[in-house]
Design a protein around this motif. Structure first.
Motif, mmCIF file in Angstrom:
data_model
loop_
_atom_site.group_PDB
_atom_site.id
_atom_site.type_symbol
_atom_site.label_atom_id
_atom_site.label_comp_id
_atom_site.label_asym_id
_atom_site.label_seq_id
_atom_site.Cartn_x
_atom_site.Cartn_y
_atom_site.Cartn_z
ATOM 1 N N GLN B 6 27.542 44.104 26.198
ATOM 2 C CA GLN B 6 27.304 43.622 24.845
ATOM 3 C C GLN B 6 25.876 43.955 24.446
ATOM 4 N N CYS B 23 30.381 45.071 21.232
ATOM 5 C CA CYS B 23 31.022 44.837 22.524
ATOM 6 C C CYS B 23 31.699 46.112 22.997
ATOM 7 N N TYR B 33 38.570 39.938 23.074
ATOM 8 C CA TYR B 33 38.372 38.617 22.473
ATOM 9 C C TYR B 33 36.902 38.446 22.108
ATOM 10 N N TRP B 34 36.636 37.699 21.058
ATOM 11 C CA TRP B 34 35.293 37.212 20.737
ATOM 12 C C TRP B 34 35.308 35.695 20.765
ATOM 13 N N TYR B 35 34.257 35.138 21.383
ATOM 14 C CA TYR B 35 34.076 33.701 21.440
ATOM 15 C C TYR B 35 32.661 33.367 20.994
ATOM 16 N N ARG B 36 32.461 32.116 20.588
ATOM 17 C CA ARG B 36 31.135 31.602 20.300
ATOM 18 C C ARG B 36 30.911 30.401 21.212
ATOM 19 N N ALA B 67 35.292 41.144 12.053
ATOM 20 C CA ALA B 67 35.201 41.966 13.258
ATOM 21 C C ALA B 67 36.147 43.139 13.116
ATOM 22 N N SER B 75 34.123 47.139 19.860
ATOM 23 C CA SER B 75 34.309 46.174 18.776
ATOM 24 C C SER B 75 32.955 45.734 18.241
ATOM 25 N N LEU B 77 31.263 42.642 15.832
ATOM 26 C CA LEU B 77 31.369 41.363 15.112
ATOM 27 C C LEU B 77 30.226 41.328 14.108
ATOM 28 N N TYR B 90 27.230 34.602 21.532
ATOM 29 C CA TYR B 90 28.495 35.235 21.174
ATOM 30 C C TYR B 90 28.973 36.050 22.371
ATOM 31 N N CYS B 92 31.954 38.269 24.394
ATOM 32 C CA CYS B 92 33.095 39.163 24.257
ATOM 33 C C CYS B 92 33.802 39.224 25.608
#
Lengths: 112, 113
Positions: B6, B23, B33-36, B67, B75, B77, B90, B92
């Protein structure tokens, strides 16, 4: 609403001690995962438990899934400084198991 | 082989500016997937890509977040008009396919001043 509650939130122990951390819910999960996250890194999967009552061992780590599949525990025997980190549990959301529901984690510090 | 990467690792920006987070998943992984991750909030699902299927955007918190995934690989975001509450890590993750083990990158730490 499905929630995963982890306890304790923080734990500080001496090297060589044993400990247990918990992941509890009022909802049934088809499976639960345990991750460890070290500072500055992303979570790393340790284990997935699927069957109620299941016990899995990973060296000094023992994972148990409750009979009713609503809770799980992680027991560490003879903790080492390398076990320090944030332990997270996660389970698939009912109806959309692409999304994981995450607990807030237990932050473990193992002191030399 | 290389894991998920990332960039940037850290980003400080001013409120109102746009930011792009990148990512690079593990080669051959079809799911991304993306998460926070915020203090006291745990990991929050943002968006999921699987192959050529339409992405699951149901976790995006507002229309300032978007995204894309180009060519089924990298990817990006994007957060437009950043707000202080966007400050977070953030993360990934990629996996070989749906429902399989997710491999996380180290995250981008975003601070909005």
């Amino acid at each position: 609403t499905q929630l995963l509650e982890q306890s304790p939130q923080f734990l500080s122990i001496q090297e060589g001690e044993n400990l247990t951390v918990y992941c509890n819910s009022s909802s049934v999960f088809s499976s639960l995962q345990w991750y460890r996250q070290e500072p500055g890194e992303g979570p790393v999967l340790l284990v997935t438990v699927v069957t109620g009552g299941e016990v899995k061992k990973l060296k000094r780590l023992t994972f148990q899934f409750g009979d009713a599949r609503k809770d799980s525990s992680l027991h560490i025997t003879a903790a080492q400084t390398g076990d320090t980190g944030l332990y997270l549990c996660a389970g698939p959301r009912a109806g959309n198991n692409r999304k994981l529901i995450w607990g807030l984690g237990t932050s473990l510090a193992v002191n030399p | 082989g290389a894991g998920v990467s990332q960039s940037p690792s850290n980003k400080v920006t001013e409120k109102g500016k746009d930011v792009e987070l990148r990512c690079d998943p593990i080669s051959g992984h079809t799911a991304l997937y993306w998460y926070r991750q915020s203090l006291g909030q745990g990991l929050e699902f943002l968006i999921y890509f699987q192959g050529n299927s339409a992405p699951d955007k149901s976790g995006l918190p507002s229309d300032r977040f978007s995204a894309e995934r180009t060519g089924g690989s990298v990817s990006t975001l994007t957060i437009q008009r950043t707000q202080q509450e966007d400050s977070a890590v953030y993360l990934c993750a990629s996996s070989p396919g749906w429902g399989e083990t997710q491999y996380f990158g180290p995250g981008t730490r975003l601070l909005v001043l």
